[in-house]
Design an enzyme around this catalytic site. Structure first.
Site, short mmCIF file in Angstrom:
data_model
loop_
_atom_site.label_atom_id
_atom_site.label_comp_id
_atom_site.label_asym_id
_atom_site.label_seq_id
_atom_site.Cartn_x
_atom_site.Cartn_y
_atom_site.Cartn_z
CB CYS A 1 -0.95 0.00 1.18
SG CYS A 1 -0.12 0.22 2.77
CB ALA B 1 3.94 -0.35 2.38
NE ARG C 1 11.64 -0.88 2.01
CZ ARG C 1 11.71 -1.39 0.78
NH1 ARG C 1 10.90 -2.33 0.42
NH2 ARG C 1 12.58 -0.94 -0.08
CG HIS D 1 7.54 4.94 -3.91
ND1 HIS D 1 7.51 4.09 -5.00
CD2 HIS D 1 7.67 4.14 -2.83
CE1 HIS D 1 7.62 2.84 -4.58
NE2 HIS D 1 7.70 2.85 -3.27
S1 SF4 Z 1 -1.21 -1.39 6.09
FE1 SF4 Z 1 -2.17 0.36 7.07
S2 SF4 Z 1 -1.99 2.03 5.66
FE2 SF4 Z 1 -1.57 0.14 4.51
S3 SF4 Z 1 -3.51 -0.48 3.62
FE3 SF4 Z 1 -3.38 -1.43 5.60
S4 SF4 Z 1 -4.31 -0.01 6.99
FE4 SF4 Z 1 -3.90 1.06 5.16
#
Ligand code: SF4
Ligand code: SF4
Lengths: 547, 459
Positions: free
Chosen positions: A67, A70, A101, A200
């Site tokens: 996502c 991330a 990471r 990014h």
């Molecule tokens: S990890 Fe957190 S920010 Fe990423 S999609 Fe899930 S809830 Fe949303």
């Protein structure tokens, strides 16, 4: 689909038929969508059809993607050691992006700040979701300030934050004014955009807005560059720094491997921007050129030849015989060792095949390394790249802005009244270009791919397994989520996100490491152990019967 | 140089900032529980990032494939609700991956929006998106409540709700809800029950799913896992043993109140006493004799405790992990005269603190305990009152290295060592393994630190 067994030989199939085979099982709508993201690479001369990329993942189709959060917190800000990064949200997002990471960082002593080993979160509870989390965020910033006294604090929004309407930017501003340190927020909720790539962009925009150019020059050097889009996974950045240092090139800042706040703040003092991962940062290079007059070039330090080429390109830009000489000396000193390992490994890897599905640049860059040991890439694709990363920058004007891209802010940038300084005169630029030097140029992955290879964007678990079943590569490159399902088939999977805790793979020493690792993986004895003797020869032969 | 160099000795109360959590979020627990259903594809109803994170976390812990799908919310879904995404996902999953069951859990996002998953599932059924003989079960798992343990408990409950039936004809089996434990532990619980001649339905059962073999074949849905007929039949069992209050009690209570399957809530059978209680409970419920084999294993554990008691005696331990695990470990350590002095769980629950205080009430040392705590606090406690041993997940290695304390990895996630997949810590055999690990850690330390003059050959 449920069980796939390793077949001895790859099935010879026409690539177009393979594509049809991949799509066959999908519901019609899904097949139509996926067809736009899968193509057979055409021979030179023939025009390649438009590559579908940076589009939504289909619900229920098991994707490799992550996502926006991330991409923002994990990828871009993750490797910066002296900013306190607070995840505003429930605990999970912060937990999963904690040290996962493999970004390495170097400090001299305990007096140097390094917050990378910490996970900071507001750990929102139900009450915060119902009544809003701004108060808690303020308090968290206050506590972080009192405990650590950092030079900067960054706040990252997770999915629920946007929905409940917490304004992380207003809170950051208020606390910045109150505490007198730089505090800034990111609207990087996971649902924005279609992949990490949006994250990014959001991250880089905020660094550009809030940090870049805020401090004067610190690093001295004759040939000063920034390295953009290098994240020091497994020490890649250290190796690149070692080489550049040997050449007498000063790295003012790296975005963002082994980086510090100060590096970002002073990055405008470099005289050249070199871009490693085009996807994650080309727009920063563009904005820096507009604002500060720093030209940019694409480089690639993955692959020994590619590294040499990139160094020569930098030397050519600075147009200094002294630098050129030193660069050549470094290349000449490094190459023999590489050649020895390369030739040795090649004797065992020549003619083998690879598939690469990862990231926004690595699926392209790593083809170089495979080429160097005689291995052919039969299929590749990115996880979150855009059309220009496949087809080259010339398609940028054609890319339509869709609903998912529209919510990613595009900064309006103009020349800085104080610090704009074109690094080369028009004449110098012209001279360089006439000599074949290319600024802002990236031709993408496709031109480098072999004829009739398959290019697949956002490949999913189902397609990956099908591809393996049909084309049977000798090695598959992807990430942790794909690693073990592929290896169950007896095919080694090289992780190109975290390098399977190997590396560095960049630069000269990195190439040697990579060759050795691939050799070890492909030729490992373990792949011969999968069947027990009684499975290989189930029949009971008479000689085995006790007298 | 130190790794956690900014952690001060002085402890200040924090109201809002969590640092180095000792918990994670509900969906990863729900995903883990769902993997313990045979032929099931877990599905994360939310943005794709959560699912990617949860799959990665489980994959790193097990070094095994972990498949799960996601509704891949974009901004539109976040504003208008994720119904269309889930309907489409269900259709795609059954068409492409062909699981028997989809187990849907929610995320913070779909919970905040207020998506009603059971209602969407009904709609999918009405629209014919769920093929004959296939199932969709679900659980609500908002991460702003509880922790990954809560998510596990919720998915156990959601699955039982979706499947358990009461036909009126008892099946003669005992349901065992094993808690948030490793596949190896689940295997061991089944072995013990079988040794007693007790037929069980163990759910969830990730053995054979997350510790599979390498054979050249990839099964997206491996052979292990509790089957749908078994899950159905849980309503006809003679009783349920719930191991671990936090992870297992809810599901057991549900079967009790809905299908009148009586339940008993026990601690996780880690260590001598808790295993004794588990075996004894199995005996009482089923009227079976405990076989010599089990008595023999118990005797071995007691033997080892007695043989090496001098090395355990009054050694201070810091412990961090999930409440059920930490409670059981605290009891075990206390029972062999080790002294847990700093005890943290990230999962909320006042009961936890009370229980730990009860277990450690005769400790010769002051005991710090906190629920909803974090590793930053644990580290500060250690700085103020050093320990001989640290037990917790992989993240503890930063503390262990900075403070030069031996570490035993236990809990979730363990991403830098293997073994938890294959070797249990429950049961008497599990107790032996734990003691072996503890001794190895402590004695290696003695060997490292002993002056040459008094370096010992024998322990
Ligand atoms: S990890 Fe957190 S920010 Fe990423 S999609 Fe899930 S809830 Fe949303
Ligand atoms: S948004 Fe919620 S469910 Fe997703 S990773 Fe974060 S805490 Fe977990």
């Amino acid at each position: 689909m449920s069980t796939i067994a390793k077949k001895k030989k790859a099935v010879k199939m026409d690539p177009t038929d393979i594509v049809q085979d991949l799509l066959k099982k999908y519901p019609t709508k899904v097949a139509r969508k996926r067809a736009k993201q899968i193509m057979v690479n055409e021979a030179e001369g023939a025009t390649t059809p438009e590559m579908g990329a940076n589009v939504r993942t289909i619900p229920g189709i098991i994707t490799m993607r992550g996502c926006t959060y991330a991409g923002c917190k994990g990828v871009i800000l993750g490797p910066t050691r002296d900013i306190v990064n607070i995840t505003h949200g429930p605990i999970g997002c912060g937990f999963y992006s904690w040290l996962t990471r493999r970004n390495q960082t170097h400090t001299e002593t305990d007096a140097d700040e390094n917050f990378m080993t910490y996970a900071f979160s507001t750990d929102m509870n139900e009450n915060d979701i119902v009544f809003g989390g701004e108060k808690k965020l303020k308090q968290a910033i206050q506590e972080a300030y009192e405990l650590f006294n950092p030079k900067a604090i960054a706040v990252f929004s997770t999915c629920p934050v946007g929905l409940i309407g917490d304004d992380v930017h207003a809170v950051s501003k208020e606390m910045r004014e109150k505490l007198g340190i730089n505090i800034f927020g990111f609207s990087c909720e996971g649902y924005k955009g279609v992949s990490q790539s949006a994250g990014h962009h959001i991250a880089n925009n905020q660094i550009f807005k809030h940090v870049l150019g805020t401090e004067g020059a610190v690093k001295v050097g004759e040939f000063k560059i920034n390295l953009l889009g290098e994240y020091n996974i497994g020490g890649d950045g250290f190796e690149i720094d070692r080489i550049l240092d040997a050449c007498g090139i000063t790295v003012v800042s790296t975005f963002s491997g082994n980086s510090t706040y100060e590096q970002f703040a002073t990055a405008h003092n470099a005289d050249l921007n070199t871009v490693m991962c085009h996807r994650s940062i080309n727009y920063v290079a563009e904005m820096m050129e507009t604002k500060y007059g720093i030209p940019w070039i694409k480089v690639n330090f993955i692959g020994a030849e590619a590294t040499a080429k990139s160094l020569r390109k930098i030397a050519q830009y600075f147009d200094s015989p002294k630098l050129t000489e030193r660069v050549e000396a470094v290349i000449a000193a490094e190459m023999p060792d590489i050649k020895t390992v390369m030739d040795d490994v090649r004797s065992r890897t020549e003619g083998k095949t690879a598939m690469l599905f990862v990231g926004g640049s690595r699926a392209h860059h790593y083809q170089e390394l495979f080429n160097e040991i005689g291995m052919r890439t039969i299929s590749a694709g990115y996880e979150f790249a855009h059309r220009d990363d496949y087809e080259g920058r010339h398609v940028i004007p054609e890319i339509k802005i869709d609903a998912d891209s529209r919510n990613i802010e595009e900064l309006e940038v103009e020349a800085c009244t104080e610090n704009y300084n074109p690094r080369k005169t028009e004449e110098e630029l012209k001279k360089l270009e006439e000599a074949g030097f290319k600024f802002k140029d990236y031709a993408g992955m496709i031109p480098d791919m072999p004829n009739k290879s398959l290019v697949i964007d956002d490949v999913n678990q189902y397609e990956a397994e099908k591809l393996i079943e049909i084309m049977k590569p000798d090695i598959f490159c992807a990430g942790i989520k794909e690693k073990y399902s592929v290896q169950k088939l007896g095919i080694p999977l090289k992780q190109l996100h975290n390098y399977d805790i190997g590396g560095p793979y960049a630069g000269f020493k990195g190439a040697i490491n990579f060759f050795r690792d691939i050799d070890r993986m492909i030729n490992s004895k373990v792949w011969s152990y999968m069947k027990a003797p009684w499975q290989e020869k189930p029949e009971l032969s008479a000689t085995y019967v006790w007298e | 140089m130190t790794l956690l160099r900014h952690t001060p000795v002085e402890i200040k109360e924090r109201k809002a900032l969590s640092i180095n959590p000792a918990k994670t979020c509900q969906p990863v627990g729900a995903m883990y529980a769902a993997l313990g259903i045979h032929g099931c594809l877990p599905h994360s109803h939310g943005s794709q990032g959560c699912c990617a994170y949860h799959r990665s976390a489980l994959t790193k812990h097990y070094k095994e494939p972990v498949s799960a799908a996601t509704s891949s919310f974009t901004e539109g879904a976040s504003v208008f609700g994720g119904q269309a995404n889930l309907l489409q996902a269900i259709n795609n999953i059954f068409t492409v991956y062909e699981p028997d069951v989809i187990a849907v859990h929610t995320t913070c996002l779909s919970e905040t929006i207020g998506d009603d998953v059971p209602q969407i599932t009904d709609k999918a059924r009405q629209e014919g998106k769920i093929p004959e003989g296939k199932f969709v079960v679900s659980a609500s798992t908002p991460s702003y409540v509880g922790s990954h343990v809560t998510g596990f408990a919720n998915m156990v409950m959601g699955t039982l709700k979706g499947f358990s039936e009461k036909t009126g004809k008892k099946n003669g089996k005992v349901n065992i809800i094993p808690g948030f434990v490793e596949p190896s532990d689940m295997e061991e619980l089944k072995r013990l029950a079988t040794a007693m001649g007790v037929q069980t339905i163990l759910f969830p059962d990730t053995s054979g799913v997350l510790n599979g073999p390498l054979t050249g074949e990839y099964k997206m849905f491996p052979d292990g896992g509790t089957t749908v007929p078994e899950l159905r039949s849980t309503g006809d069992s003679i009783g349920t043993l719930a191991l671990g209050e936090w992870a297992s009690a809810e599901g057991a209570k549900y079967l009790d109140s809905t299908h009148k399957v009586p339940c008993k809530i026990l601690d996780l059978p880690i260590g001598l006493k808790a295993t004794d209680r588990f075996i004894d409970a199995l005996r009482m419920i089923t009227g079976r004799h405990v076989p010599d084999l089990i008595a023999h294993e118990r005797g071995q554990l007691v033997d080892l405790i007695s043989d090496m008691h001098q090395y355990f005696y009054h050694k201070k331990v810091a412990l961090v992990g999930d409440p059920d695990q930490v409670i059981a470990l605290t009891e075990f350590l206390t029972s062999i005269d080790m002294c847990p002095v700093h005890i943290v769980t990230g999962t909320p629950g006042k009961k936890f603190e009370a229980r730990i205080k009860e277990i450690t009430k005769d400790s010769p040392f002051p005991v710090n305990v906190k629920a909803l705590g974090d590793m930053f606090l644990l580290h500060q406690w250690i700085k103020n009152d050093p320990v001989d041993l640290l037990i917790g997940n992989t993240y503890c290695k930063y503390i262990a290295r900075d403070e030069d304390i031996p570490l035993i990895r236990h809990g979730f996630p363990i991403i830098d060592r293997v073994g938890h997949q294959y070797f249990p810590t429950v049961g008497y055999k599990g107790g032996l393994r734990l003691l072996e690990k503890i001794l190895d850690a402590l004695l290696t330390r003695i060997d490292r630190d002993a002056p040459e003059d008094c370096f010992e050959l024998t322990y």
